[in-house]
Design a protein around this motif. Structure first.
Motif, PDB file in Angstrom:
ATOM      1  N   ASP A  68     111.916  49.296  95.183  1.00 25.78           N
ATOM      2  CA  ASP A  68     112.862  49.173  94.061  1.00 25.78           C
ATOM      3  C   ASP A  68     112.137  49.055  92.725  1.00 25.78           C
ATOM      4  OD1 ASP A  68     111.873  46.584  94.147  1.00 25.78           O
ATOM      5  OD2 ASP A  68     113.835  45.627  93.994  1.00 25.78           O
ATOM      6  N   THR A  69     110.844  49.421  92.713  1.00 27.19           N
ATOM      7  CA  THR A  69     110.053  49.378  91.486  1.00 27.19           C
ATOM      8  C   THR A  69     109.758  50.804  91.027  1.00 27.19           C
ATOM      9  OG1 THR A  69     109.034  47.302  92.144  1.00 27.19           O
ATOM     10  CG2 THR A  69     107.900  48.566  90.447  1.00 27.19           C
ATOM     11  N   LEU A  70     109.930  51.021  89.749  1.00 32.26           N
ATOM     12  CA  LEU A  70     109.689  52.334  89.145  1.00 32.26           C
ATOM     13  C   LEU A  70     108.707  52.163  87.995  1.00 32.26           C
ATOM     14  CD1 LEU A  70     110.370  55.344  88.635  1.00 32.26           C
ATOM     15  CD2 LEU A  70     112.318  54.550  87.265  1.00 32.26           C
ATOM     16  N   ASP A  71     107.590  52.872  88.056  1.00 28.15           N
ATOM     17  CA  ASP A  71     106.632  52.931  86.955  1.00 28.15           C
ATOM     18  C   ASP A  71     106.860  54.217  86.200  1.00 28.15           C
ATOM     19  OD1 ASP A  71     105.250  50.536  87.549  1.00 28.15           O
ATOM     20  OD2 ASP A  71     104.089  51.559  89.086  1.00 28.15           O
ATOM     21  N   ILE A  72     106.986  54.119  84.882  1.00 32.60           N
ATOM     22  CA  ILE A  72     107.216  55.293  84.035  1.00 32.60           C
ATOM     23  C   ILE A  72     106.031  55.408  83.090  1.00 32.60           C
ATOM     24  CG2 ILE A  72     108.752  56.367  82.348  1.00 32.60           C
ATOM     25  CD1 ILE A  72     110.962  54.471  83.503  1.00 32.60           C
ATOM     26  N   ILE A  73     105.365  56.546  83.146  1.00 28.48           N
ATOM     27  CA  ILE A  73     104.229  56.807  82.267  1.00 28.48           C
ATOM     28  C   ILE A  73     104.624  57.968  81.362  1.00 28.48           C
ATOM     29  CG2 ILE A  73     101.786  57.428  82.139  1.00 28.48           C
ATOM     30  CD1 ILE A  73     102.660  56.296  85.427  1.00 28.48           C
ATOM     31  N   LEU A  78     110.630  57.812  76.138  1.00 31.83           N
ATOM     32  CA  LEU A  78     110.453  58.149  74.726  1.00 31.83           C
ATOM     33  C   LEU A  78     109.390  57.298  74.043  1.00 31.83           C
ATOM     34  CD1 LEU A  78     114.206  58.570  73.772  1.00 31.83           C
ATOM     35  CD2 LEU A  78     112.526  60.385  74.214  1.00 31.83           C
ATOM     36  N   SER A  79     108.866  56.306  74.757  1.00 32.51           N
ATOM     37  CA  SER A  79     107.884  55.407  74.150  1.00 32.51           C
ATOM     38  C   SER A  79     106.480  55.976  74.301  1.00 32.51           C
ATOM     39  CB  SER A  79     107.961  54.028  74.814  1.00 32.51           C
ATOM     40  OG  SER A  79     107.357  54.076  76.095  1.00 32.51           O
ATOM     41  N   SER A  80     105.503  55.192  73.903  1.00 39.68           N
ATOM     42  CA  SER A  80     104.109  55.626  74.042  1.00 39.68           C
ATOM     43  C   SER A  80     103.341  54.735  75.013  1.00 39.68           C
ATOM     44  CB  SER A  80     103.425  55.613  72.674  1.00 39.68           C
ATOM     45  OG  SER A  80     103.458  54.301  72.145  1.00 39.68           O
ATOM     46  N   ALA A  81     104.041  53.859  75.720  1.00 35.23           N
ATOM     47  CA  ALA A  81     103.380  52.940  76.651  1.00 35.23           C
ATOM     48  C   ALA A  81     104.069  52.989  78.009  1.00 35.23           C
ATOM     49  CB  ALA A  81     103.423  51.515  76.103  1.00 35.23           C
ATOM     50  N   ALA A  82     103.294  52.801  79.059  1.00 35.00           N
ATOM     51  CA  ALA A  82     103.847  52.783  80.414  1.00 35.00           C
ATOM     52  C   ALA A  82     104.757  51.566  80.579  1.00 35.00           C
ATOM     53  CB  ALA A  82     102.721  52.739  81.435  1.00 35.00           C
ATOM     54  N   LEU A  83     105.728  51.707  81.464  1.00 40.94           N
ATOM     55  CA  LEU A  83     106.700  50.639  81.709  1.00 40.94           C
ATOM     56  C   LEU A  83     106.959  50.533  83.198  1.00 40.94           C
ATOM     57  CD1 LEU A  83     108.857  48.651  80.448  1.00 40.94           C
ATOM     58  CD2 LEU A  83     110.449  50.537  80.676  1.00 40.94           C
TER      59      LEU A  83
END
Length: 74
Positions: free
Chosen positions: A67-72, A32-37
């Motif tokens: 075990d790493t997840l990048d969310i864009i 829901l944000s505007s930045a990658a996490l």
């Protein structure tokens, strides 16, 4: 966990405890944000998979690396 979400740019690093409940919240807030996490320590439990599915349905892109997840977000 108490939190408050306000408009504005947020940067930084969060070391999340090994909790699938927290992971689910981070996944959905990132979508829901505007930045990658980037989230480290994801276990990909059934509940986390549901949160990932919701994030994908919202248009977010997911990159998995162990075990790493990048969310864009969209």
């Amino acid at each position: 966990m108490k939190g408050r979400i306000s408009a504005g740019k947020i940067t930084g690093t969060v070391k999340a405890p090994g909790s699938k409940s927290f992971s689910q919240r981070y996944i959905l807030m990132a979508a829901l944000s505007s930045a990658a996490l980037r989230i480290h320590g994801i276990s990909y439990s059934d509940d986390e998979q549901v949160a990932i599915g919701i994030a994908k349905a919202s248009g977010s892109t997911m990159n998995f690396n162990g075990d790493t997840l990048d969310i864009i977000p969209e």
